[in-house]
Write an enzyme that holds these catalytic residues in place. Structure first.
Site, PDB file in Angstrom:
ATOM      1  N   HIS A 171      14.560  10.119 -45.385  1.00  0.00           N
ATOM      2  CA  HIS A 171      14.396  10.307 -43.936  1.00  0.00           C
ATOM      3  C   HIS A 171      13.336  11.389 -43.701  1.00  0.00           C
ATOM      4  O   HIS A 171      13.637  12.579 -43.704  1.00  0.00           O
ATOM      5  CB  HIS A 171      15.731  10.711 -43.314  1.00  0.00           C
ATOM      6  CG  HIS A 171      15.756  10.658 -41.810  1.00  0.00           C
ATOM      7  ND1 HIS A 171      14.615  10.575 -41.040  1.00  0.00           N
ATOM      8  CD2 HIS A 171      16.795  10.660 -40.932  1.00  0.00           C
ATOM      9  CE1 HIS A 171      14.958  10.543 -39.753  1.00  0.00           C
ATOM     10  NE2 HIS A 171      16.276  10.596 -39.662  1.00  0.00           N
ATOM     11  N   GLY A 172      12.114  10.930 -43.494  1.00  0.00           N
ATOM     12  CA  GLY A 172      11.013  11.873 -43.257  1.00  0.00           C
ATOM     13  C   GLY A 172      10.570  11.865 -41.804  1.00  0.00           C
ATOM     14  O   GLY A 172       9.452  12.279 -41.499  1.00  0.00           O
ATOM     15  N   ALA A 173      11.450  11.398 -40.906  1.00  0.00           N
ATOM     16  CA  ALA A 173      11.041  11.175 -39.505  1.00  0.00           C
ATOM     17  C   ALA A 173      11.781  12.086 -38.533  1.00  0.00           C
ATOM     18  O   ALA A 173      12.647  12.880 -38.911  1.00  0.00           O
ATOM     19  CB  ALA A 173      11.305   9.708 -39.144  1.00  0.00           C
ATOM     20  N   TYR A 176      13.407  16.083 -38.513  1.00  0.00           N
ATOM     21  CA  TYR A 176      14.358  16.671 -39.463  1.00  0.00           C
ATOM     22  C   TYR A 176      13.603  17.335 -40.628  1.00  0.00           C
ATOM     23  O   TYR A 176      12.380  17.430 -40.595  1.00  0.00           O
ATOM     24  CB  TYR A 176      15.354  15.605 -39.937  1.00  0.00           C
ATOM     25  CG  TYR A 176      16.265  15.156 -38.811  1.00  0.00           C
ATOM     26  CD1 TYR A 176      17.252  16.006 -38.318  1.00  0.00           C
ATOM     27  CD2 TYR A 176      16.095  13.916 -38.207  1.00  0.00           C
ATOM     28  CE1 TYR A 176      18.069  15.609 -37.259  1.00  0.00           C
ATOM     29  CE2 TYR A 176      16.901  13.522 -37.143  1.00  0.00           C
ATOM     30  CZ  TYR A 176      17.885  14.374 -36.674  1.00  0.00           C
ATOM     31  OH  TYR A 176      18.684  13.996 -35.627  1.00  0.00           O
TER      32      TYR A 176
HETATM   33  C1  FNR Z   1      19.271   6.060 -34.621  1.00  0.00           C
HETATM   34  N1  FNR Z   1      18.085   6.239 -35.320  1.00  0.00           N
HETATM   35  C2  FNR Z   1      18.106   6.864 -36.566  1.00  0.00           C
HETATM   36  N2  FNR Z   1      16.986   6.931 -37.325  1.00  0.00           N
HETATM   37  C3  FNR Z   1      17.013   7.425 -38.586  1.00  0.00           C
HETATM   38  O1  FNR Z   1      15.982   7.447 -39.256  1.00  0.00           O
HETATM   39  N3  FNR Z   1      18.187   7.876 -39.120  1.00  0.00           N
HETATM   40  C4  FNR Z   1      19.353   7.885 -38.429  1.00  0.00           C
HETATM   41  O2  FNR Z   1      20.407   8.290 -38.968  1.00  0.00           O
HETATM   42  C5  FNR Z   1      19.312   7.397 -37.082  1.00  0.00           C
HETATM   43  N4  FNR Z   1      20.430   7.391 -36.279  1.00  0.00           N
HETATM   44  C6  FNR Z   1      20.460   6.652 -35.102  1.00  0.00           C
HETATM   45  C7  FNR Z   1      21.678   6.443 -34.434  1.00  0.00           C
HETATM   46  C8  FNR Z   1      21.725   5.630 -33.313  1.00  0.00           C
HETATM   47  C9  FNR Z   1      23.024   5.401 -32.625  1.00  0.00           C
HETATM   48  C10 FNR Z   1      20.538   5.020 -32.845  1.00  0.00           C
HETATM   49  C11 FNR Z   1      20.563   4.102 -31.637  1.00  0.00           C
HETATM   50  C12 FNR Z   1      19.342   5.251 -33.470  1.00  0.00           C
HETATM   51  C13 FNR Z   1      16.858   5.554 -34.881  1.00  0.00           C
HETATM   52  C14 FNR Z   1      16.889   4.076 -35.285  1.00  0.00           C
HETATM   53  O3  FNR Z   1      16.815   3.911 -36.671  1.00  0.00           O
HETATM   54  C15 FNR Z   1      15.727   3.289 -34.649  1.00  0.00           C
HETATM   55  O4  FNR Z   1      14.522   3.803 -35.104  1.00  0.00           O
HETATM   56  C16 FNR Z   1      15.772   3.322 -33.126  1.00  0.00           C
HETATM   57  O5  FNR Z   1      17.059   3.025 -32.651  1.00  0.00           O
HETATM   58  C17 FNR Z   1      14.794   2.322 -32.536  1.00  0.00           C
HETATM   59  O6  FNR Z   1      15.162   1.018 -32.873  1.00  0.00           O
HETATM   60  P1  FNR Z   1      15.868   0.038 -31.772  1.00  0.00           P
HETATM   61  O7  FNR Z   1      17.234   0.550 -31.523  1.00  0.00           O
HETATM   62  O8  FNR Z   1      14.996   0.149 -30.559  1.00  0.00           O
HETATM   63  O9  FNR Z   1      15.838  -1.311 -32.422  1.00  0.00           O
END
Ligand code: FNR
Length: 369
Positions: A171-173, A176
């Site tokens: 997770h480099g995004a 964090y």
């Molecule tokens: C996330 N997202 C996210 N991203 C990530 O890299 N690690 C994580 O643990 C989480 N946790 C998380 C929880 C919840 C409830 C949501 C809705 C989103 C971001 C997710 O991976 C994604 O990039 C975004 O939700 C955008 O995609 P959608 O929902 O538009 O298809």
């Protein structure tokens, strides 16, 4: 749209791993692992997505073994025997259902506010102790803490392979810990872990990849998720030009990365002026590696607004997305919220039948459906 859909259901490889279609479950924190242990319900939740024929599941962020990687005791750890046993169960269930699964390895850095956690006596840290530019909330990491944190990621990678996961995502995004090193606003170090350009500041994360690669061999898939945007600044672009992005990507290619997961809130937004390519498109062009796009696929409200309580309707016009996939702008499509509300989203797309597809309501996060 029928003929455009076919491409989605053609296999594609990350490293030697063949993924049966182009659909990936995006990592989503669920905070449903009491005492940080993923239970049977978590296994069943992922299993339902494998049964629904998603090509690859990337788990919710699961934290590496330092005392301060997590802000919530209900976020699953990727260490400790009970958690390891829980993850084994998850892997077995997903594999039995014909799916593939990577854990997303996570450290929150200064986004963890010690005072809001169950273990407030443990201090948080980050590259410079900053949570956003100029905002000091914790201690800068010592060289020893940096080495130990890299080790924690490497050990988690080795463990993922031992447990039977099919690969690992770092997770480099989203602001964090790894991203705090990338961002010039949160990394003002003057030693080897800082630096005046993005490529230099990627050393912490690319060392994790390099050292992990040495341990797990050539064939175990390692991918990294990154984003230009930060939770702390949605408009930020850490790479302002394709050249800067290339410098960043090259450090990971040299370290042995297999694919990039390019996080945008809206996949259709172009990344740089004078080109329609999105972040994944540019990343593919500049790195020659497989890339994953993500962001508001199949929904008409983006995810930050969802966190603010706004429900989203389904968006059944996937023509732009599918055109881009067919033109090979990107190789994989990650689905987030739409897959929470519809575990069988992939099958619905394959059948081109959206009649039973549900929109996303924030209430859908209350239970593991
Ligand atoms: C996330 N997202 C996210 N991203 C990530 O890299 N690690 C994580 O643990 C989480 N946790 C998380 C929880 C919840 C409830 C949501 C809705 C989103 C971001 C997710 O991976 C994604 O990039 C975004 O939700 C955008 O995609 P959608 O929902 O538009 O298809």
């Amino acid at each position: 749209m029928d003929n455009l859909i076919q491409k989605v259901f053609t296999p594609y490889k990350i490293n030697q791993l063949e993924i049966k279609n182009r659909l990936i479950m995006a990592p989503m924190t669920r905070s449903k692992s009491p005492n940080s242990i993923p239970g049977e319900d978590v296994a069943e939740y992922y299993k339902r997505r494998a049964e629904g024929e998603i090509g690859l599941i990337i788990t919710e962020g699961t934290t590496v073994d330092t005392p301060n990687s997590s802000n919530d005791i209900n976020i699953p750890t990727f260490f400790g025997q009970k958690s390891i046993d829980g993850w084994k169960r998850v892997v077995e269930d997903v594999h039995e259902s014909g799916g593939l699964i990577f854990p997303q390895l996570w450290h929150q850095g200064t986004m963890r506010r010690a005072e809001d956690t169950w273990n407030p006596e443990i201090k948080s840290y980050g590259p410079s102790g900053l949570s956003s530019p100029g905002k000091e909330v914790a201690e800068p990491m010592t060289s020893d803490e940096i080495e130990k944190t890299i080790d924690a990621f490497v050990k988690a990678t080795i463990l993922a392979k031992e447990i039977g996961f099919d690969g690992v995502e770092y997770h480099g995004a989203h602001g964090y810990l790894l991203d705090q090193f990338f961002w010039e606003g949160t990394n003002i170090r003057s030693d080897e872990w800082g630096g005046e350009n993005l490529a230099l500041r990627s050393k912490f994360a690319s060392d994790i990849v390099k050292r992990s690669r040495e341990e797990v061999g050539k064939e175990f898939p390692l991918i990294i998720r990154f984003s230009q945007w930060k939770q702390q600044d949605f408009t930020h672009k850490m790479a302002e030009s394709p050249d800067e992005l290339k410098g960043f990507l090259d450090t990971f290619v040299d370290a042995g990365i297999d694919a990039f997961h390019c996080s945008q809130r809206r996949f259709w937004e172009n990344e740089f002026d004078d080109s329609p390519l999105n972040l994944a498109g540019w990343t593919k062009k500049l790195s020659n590696k497989p890339v994953i796009t993500v962001g508001s696929i199949g929904l008409n409200v983006e995810f930050v607004e969802s966190f603010n309580g706004k429900p989203s309707d389904i968006d059944t016009d996937l023509t732009d997305l599918l055109n881009r996939l067919n033109e090979e702008e990107f190789d994989f499509i990650a689905i987030g919220r739409a897959l929470i509300s519809n575990p069988d989203w992939a099958q619905m797309l394959r059948n081109n039948d959206f009649s039973n597809m549900k929109g996303f309501s924030p209430a859908d996060l209350e239970a593991l459906i």
